[in-house]
Design an enzyme around this catalytic site. Structure first.
Site, PDB file in Angstrom:
ATOM      1  N   ARG A   1       1.220  -1.363  -0.035  1.00 22.86           N
ATOM      2  CA  ARG A   1       0.683   0.320  -0.022  1.00 22.86           C
ATOM      3  C   ARG A   1       0.554   1.205  -0.383  1.00 22.86           C
ATOM      4  O   ARG A   1       0.632   2.525  -0.065  1.00 22.86           O
ATOM      5  CB  ARG A   1      -0.974  -0.252   1.061  1.00 22.86           C
ATOM      6  CG  ARG A   1      -2.275  -0.899   0.655  1.00 22.86           C
ATOM      7  CD  ARG A   1      -2.644  -1.041   2.785  1.00 22.86           C
ATOM      8  NE  ARG A   1      -4.051  -1.795   1.930  1.00 22.86           N
ATOM      9  CZ  ARG A   1      -5.083  -1.891   2.608  1.00 22.86           C
ATOM     10  NH1 ARG A   1      -4.828  -1.813   4.425  1.00 22.86           N
ATOM     11  NH2 ARG A   1      -5.922  -2.475   3.038  1.00 22.86           N
TER      12      ARG A   1
ATOM     13  N   GLU B   1      -1.410  -8.066  -5.036  1.00 23.77           N
ATOM     14  CA  GLU B   1      -3.289  -9.255  -5.538  1.00 23.77           C
ATOM     15  C   GLU B   1      -3.163 -10.495  -5.800  1.00 23.77           C
ATOM     16  O   GLU B   1      -3.740 -11.191  -4.984  1.00 23.77           O
ATOM     17  CB  GLU B   1      -3.547  -8.299  -6.453  1.00 23.77           C
ATOM     18  CG  GLU B   1      -4.004  -6.842  -6.029  1.00 23.77           C
ATOM     19  CD  GLU B   1      -4.486  -6.613  -5.208  1.00 23.77           C
ATOM     20  OE1 GLU B   1      -5.305  -7.537  -4.486  1.00 23.77           O
ATOM     21  OE2 GLU B   1      -4.468  -4.748  -4.303  1.00 23.77           O
TER      22      GLU B   1
ATOM     23  N   GLN C   1      -4.225 -16.427  -2.483  1.00 25.60           N
ATOM     24  CA  GLN C   1      -4.362 -16.813  -2.209  1.00 25.60           C
ATOM     25  C   GLN C   1      -4.759 -16.910  -0.849  1.00 25.60           C
ATOM     26  O   GLN C   1      -4.095 -18.457  -0.381  1.00 25.60           O
ATOM     27  CB  GLN C   1      -2.852 -17.159  -2.435  1.00 25.60           C
ATOM     28  CG  GLN C   1      -2.163 -17.558  -3.770  1.00 25.60           C
ATOM     29  CD  GLN C   1      -3.210 -18.127  -4.588  1.00 25.60           C
ATOM     30  OE1 GLN C   1      -4.342 -17.924  -5.646  1.00 25.60           O
ATOM     31  NE2 GLN C   1      -3.477 -19.711  -4.137  1.00 25.60           N
TER      32      GLN C   1
ATOM     33  N   TYR D   1     -11.316  -7.911 -11.545  1.00 29.61           N
ATOM     34  CA  TYR D   1     -10.780  -7.408  -9.621  1.00 29.61           C
ATOM     35  C   TYR D   1      -9.325  -7.347 -10.105  1.00 29.61           C
ATOM     36  O   TYR D   1      -8.696  -6.165  -9.683  1.00 29.61           O
ATOM     37  CB  TYR D   1     -10.868  -8.282  -9.263  1.00 29.61           C
ATOM     38  CG  TYR D   1      -9.998  -8.139  -7.952  1.00 29.61           C
ATOM     39  CD1 TYR D   1     -10.649  -7.029  -6.628  1.00 29.61           C
ATOM     40  CD2 TYR D   1      -8.642  -8.753  -7.511  1.00 29.61           C
ATOM     41  CE1 TYR D   1     -10.031  -6.169  -5.946  1.00 29.61           C
ATOM     42  CE2 TYR D   1      -7.905  -7.772  -6.204  1.00 29.61           C
ATOM     43  CZ  TYR D   1      -8.308  -6.829  -5.711  1.00 29.61           C
ATOM     44  OH  TYR D   1      -7.857  -6.432  -4.536  1.00 29.61           O
TER      45      TYR D   1
ATOM     46  N   ASP E   1     -13.898  -6.984  -5.247  1.00 25.55           N
ATOM     47  CA  ASP E   1     -12.871  -9.160  -4.594  1.00 25.55           C
ATOM     48  C   ASP E   1     -14.802  -9.101  -3.837  1.00 25.55           C
ATOM     49  O   ASP E   1     -15.726  -8.227  -3.596  1.00 25.55           O
ATOM     50  CB  ASP E   1     -12.269  -8.330  -3.918  1.00 25.55           C
ATOM     51  CG  ASP E   1     -12.050  -8.010  -2.495  1.00 25.55           C
ATOM     52  OD1 ASP E   1     -12.564  -7.022  -2.284  1.00 25.55           O
ATOM     53  OD2 ASP E   1     -11.284  -7.746  -1.534  1.00 25.55           O
TER      54      ASP E   1
END
Ligand code: SF4
Length: 347
Positions: free
Chosen positions: A22, A34, A39, A117, A135
């Site tokens: 971020r 991402e 996962q 996404y 998401d």
């Protein structure tokens, strides 16, 4: 939603978790994070992210890598096709974009393995383009906020949510808006016991107003996982063992494991074991066997490990298997069940 967006953005700026991906607008780092976060949980994802970008710091290094090096770093995350897709996409970027990350949504989406996404996340976080990143967290927040009661996995649900979010995002800072929605779903508008009392968009939320947080989103019951029975063979031959690489497509694609066959149950020695391994009576002994249960998203695997000692490898059908030194086994990319088996064997 326009009325509550300022609250949402202020809330995010004040309370969000500081995470390495971020703090950057580098699209490569954002992409890696991402895919990893699809996962696993954030904490575990952070460790994988650091290892991944340390080993492959940019598109070129990823494109140049051998796929087995990437799978080794990815080991334990699951969905190995995603790691192979990243390798392919890195090569696409070298071939088509001089090793740069493309900077528009549709070119990003044209890269192998990048869906709506991820393309929206990269386009908004790195290039401040107005695409909503939808998401699972964002779907839940949006379903509750707007009172969308269509089944969550249907195209009709997605279309409706996408339409509302496009209207919302075009009026604001797209990177912060997307991050804030994702963070809100992860930290406040959680699947159970959402913390509506501290929610920055509560004043206009349909589910809060009509007491529907338990009913929304509309999640139809999941299908029962399929049961699968596998027999693995740990074959010791004079200080070596036999390892096979799985085909690149399908479950655990490209990872290594002991030779393995599927059967209808794990109780008995499979009838075709000797034929499969090319062994004859008297040419081997069964040292031990262990059972394992392993859960995947859509499958429950019941596995049995057979530890065999073979007198010499003359009779063994090596097929396309590798005979490797026992001590080298952990240097190969392995799937999680295989790691579990090795732990049990203290290898
Ligand atoms: S008020 Fe409650 S249900 Fe509505 S978005 Fe906020 S946390 Fe979710």
């Amino acid at each position: 939603m326009q009325n509550v967006i300022p609250n949402l953005l202020t809330w995010y700026k004040n309370v969000h978790r500081k995470l390495p991906w971020r703090e950057t607008s580098n699209p490569y780092y954002i992409w890696v994070s991402e895919v990893i976060l699809q996962q696993t949980r954030v904490e575990q994802g952070r460790e994988y992210y650091v290892k991944f970008v340390d080993k492959f710091p940019d598109v070129f290094s990823l494109a140049r890598a051998d796929v087995s090096e990437i799978l080794k770093i990815w080991q334990g995350l699951g969905y190995y096709a995603r790691a192979r897709n990243m390798h392919f996409a890195a090569k696409q970027m070298v071939d088509l974009h001089q090793g740069n990350f493309p900077n528009d949504y549709f070119s990003i989406k044209n890269l192998r393995g990048i869906g709506d996404y991820t393309a929206a996340a990269i386009a908004s976080f790195a290039f401040k383009q107005h695409y909503p990143a939808i998401d699972g967290n964002v779907k839940r927040v949006t379903a509750r906020f707007y009172g969308v009661d269509l089944p969550i996995s249907t195209p009709a649900f997605y279309k409706l949510v996408e339409k509302e979010l496009f209207l919302a995002i075009k009026t604001t800072e797209p990177d912060i808006f997307n991050q804030a929605m994702i963070e809100l779903g992860a930290m406040v508008c959680t699947p159970v016991n959402p913390k509506c009392e501290i929610c920055p968009i509560q004043s206009e939320c349909f589910a809060f107003k009509f007491d529907k947080t338990l009913e929304l989103p509309n999640n139809p019951p999941k299908k029962k996982p399929i049961r699968k029975y596998l027999h693995f063979f740990y074959i010791e031959v004079e200080g070596h063992l036999v390892l096979q690489q799985r085909p690149s497509e399908g479950i655990w694609g490209g990872l290594n494991e002991f030779p393995c066959i599927e059967s209808l149950g794990v109780d008995e020695i499979p009838e075709n074991m000797m034929e499969y391994l090319g062994l004859e009576n008297g040419s081997f002994e069964i040292v031990d066997n262990f059972e394992f249960k392993h859960l995947l998203t859509h499958q429950t695997i019941f596995a049995k490990l057979w530890h065999l000692k073979v007198n010499s490898n003359n009779n063994l059908t090596l097929k396309n298997w590798n005979l490797i030194k026992i001590n080298d086994i952990r240097t190969f990319p392995l799937h999680k069940l295989m790691v579990k088996i090795l732990d049990k064997l203290h290898l």
